[in-house]
Enzyme design. Structure first.
Site, mmCIF file in Angstrom:
data_model
loop_
_atom_site.group_PDB
_atom_site.id
_atom_site.type_symbol
_atom_site.label_atom_id
_atom_site.label_comp_id
_atom_site.label_asym_id
_atom_site.label_seq_id
_atom_site.Cartn_x
_atom_site.Cartn_y
_atom_site.Cartn_z
ATOM 1 N N LYS A 166 50.127 -30.328 22.958
ATOM 2 C CA LYS A 166 50.465 -29.474 22.010
ATOM 3 C C LYS A 166 51.247 -30.153 21.066
ATOM 4 C CE LYS A 166 54.530 -27.273 23.214
ATOM 5 N NZ LYS A 166 55.393 -27.361 22.267
ATOM 6 N N CYS A 197 67.247 -22.101 19.752
ATOM 7 C CA CYS A 197 66.338 -21.790 20.841
ATOM 8 C C CYS A 197 67.233 -21.663 22.205
ATOM 9 C CB CYS A 197 65.140 -22.648 21.166
ATOM 10 S SG CYS A 197 65.641 -24.317 21.621
ATOM 11 N N ARG A 227 69.173 -26.196 17.409
ATOM 12 C CA ARG A 227 68.275 -27.572 16.980
ATOM 13 C C ARG A 227 68.287 -27.690 15.598
ATOM 14 N NH1 ARG A 227 63.239 -26.443 20.445
ATOM 15 N NH2 ARG A 227 62.652 -28.641 19.771
#
Ligand code: EPZ
Length: 422
Positions: free
Chosen positions: A22, A116, A121
């Site tokens: 991914k 998140c 982040r």
């Protein structure tokens, strides 16, 4: 909303073939913005993050279509330089369009990603790197507004204060079309960054030092499309290896690059699992409760932060106590409270948790909070006696293609059900 219903206590046996990575696909997909034309990205995982990124590219004018596991991209006609909040809020990696849009078109307007579930982040390194390459950056109304004043970025030296996968991806894609020479130091060594560099060279970029923390780049005026094969997903592989050991199973994992997993392989062997490691397969078997093995996450090739939650679940049946530290995301322990609902004995502290083995795990309803936390809950539910329900499995769909089919094929009892609960 979907949930998983899992009946625990079954050993995983058989084999599983790992999908493309991914986090490599999310780095390779935006390269199509650097050169117009048609690209085929083979071995692309069919998961939610790839769908999200495909929609984002679509909003820029790219025709993106996933046929099986080959992603067709046609970037002949870019119509927008803006990545709207509706896409970026779903997936932080959307910011990867910033570097290539700026490099090719001299402008970009990209929503700041939110945080998140495992903490803030920041993207300061992304912005600092682009400024070093001559960009002007303004942040207004939640958007990054970037321009190249001379119409083109200028080569420079940029040192990454900390090892950052995303910032390395973004700045590398910006530098390959910049005018002149760029030296990047303390570049992340993750295989996904190396895979991106290799694809950029196939597109005509001039990059020396690939696979090291120092990249020397000579900017080129134009690049051209290419086809590329995506590397295997080392985190998906780690997840199934840990799940096999956690259920005292015997599993052959196919399409894996063991060199991308050395820290995880060592931890599993230290825990008492038997591993037979070959060029692109790993067979793992486990008959006893695992020995306690402490882990501490670190940038590649250290133990991956994306596999620490899975390790904590595995240690729930260890013959002692194991400490799990995350130096990269010190607050990435949201899954602990859910494991405790299954009967786990875990103490948490800043940046770490201590898992006490011998926990008697019994089924319960638990809530996914992020992609890798979900994987941890699936593993623990398979270890538990009785039935568990895992809510909000859209998290796990982001990064695990066909996970319930793959686990069922190995003997697990897991099914997906629709639910109003969330
Ligand atoms: C990538 O995220 C991965 N995502 C994450 O995987 C992974 O957890 C992470 O790298 C660490 O390995 C993708 O590749 C799409 P970083 P990224 O920049 O790039 C700090 C998953 O589960 N930092 O390497 O966002 C940051 O806060 C996902 O697949 C800054 O301070 O991570 C962190 O502490 C979750 N400023 C550290 O660097 C910045 O500008 C490493 O983050 C950027 C990062």
């Amino acid at each position: 909303m979907d949930k998983f219903v899992i009946d625990g206590g079954r050993r995983l046996q058989g084999s599983v073939t790992i999908s493309g990575a991914k986090n490599a696909s999310l780095a390779l997909m935006p390269t199509c913005l650097l050169a117009p034309g048609i690209y085929h990205l083979r071995n692309t995982p069919n998961n939610r993050d790839v769908w999200t990124f495909s929609r984002l590219l679509g909003s820029l004018g790219v025709h993106a279509e996933l046929n099986g596991n080959t992603l067709f991209l046609d970037s002949s006609n870019i119509t927008s330089y803006e990545a709207p909040y509706e896409h970026v809020k779903k997936m932080r990696a959307s910011i990867y369009v910033l570097g290539p849009l700026l490099a090719r078109f001299g402008q970009a307007r990209v929503s700041l990603p939110g945080g998140c579930n495992f903490g803030p982040r920041p993207v300061d390194l992304h912005l600092k790197g682009l400024e070093r390459l001559g960009a002007t950056i303004e942040v207004e109304g939640g958007y990054i507004i970037a321009t190249a004043p001379k119409g083109r970025l200028q080569g420079a030296h940029f040192h990454f204060d900390i090892s950052s996968v995303g910032a390395s991806v973004n700045i590398l894609m910006a530098a390959v079309l910049a005018e002149g020479h760029t030296t990047l130091t303390n570049v992340a060594l993750e295989p996904e960054v190396t895979a991106l560099a290799r694809m950029l060279v196939k597109m005509g970029a001039k990059i020396e030092g690939i696979g090291t923390t120092t990249l020397e780049i000579d900017g080129v005026d134009t690049m051209h499309p290419t086809d590329e094969e995506t590397i295997p997903d080392r985190i998906e592989a780690a997840t199934y290896l840990i799940a096999a050991a956690a259920t005292k199973g015997d599993v052959l994992v196919r399409n894996v690059n063991p060199y991308h997993l050395t820290a995880v392989i060592q931890a599993l062997e230290d825990s008492g699992a038997e591993l037979d490691v070959n060029a692109d397969t790993i067979r793992i078997s486990m008959a006893e409760d695992p020995k306690p093995v402490d882990i501490a996450t670190a940038p590649y090739p250290g133990y991956p932060t994306d596999a620490q939650a899975q390790w904590a679940a595995y240690m729930l049946h260890c013959t002692g106590a194991a400490r799990v530290r995350d130096h990269i995301y010190p607050t990435r322990f949201g899954y602990v409270s859910e494991l405790i609902r299954l009967g786990a004995k875990i103490d948490t502290d800043e940046g770490q948790c201590v898992v006490f083995g011998g926990s008697k795990l019994t089924g319960a309803t638990v809530m996914s909070s992020d992609l890798r936390a979900s994987a941890s809950l699936v593993i623990a539910a398979m270890m538990a006696e009785g039935q568990s329900e895992i809510l909000r499995v859209y998290h796990i769909d982001r990064g695990y293609e066909n996970i319930e089919a793959r686990l069922t094929a190995m003997g697990a009892s897991i099914r997906r059900e629709q639910t109003e609960e969330y």
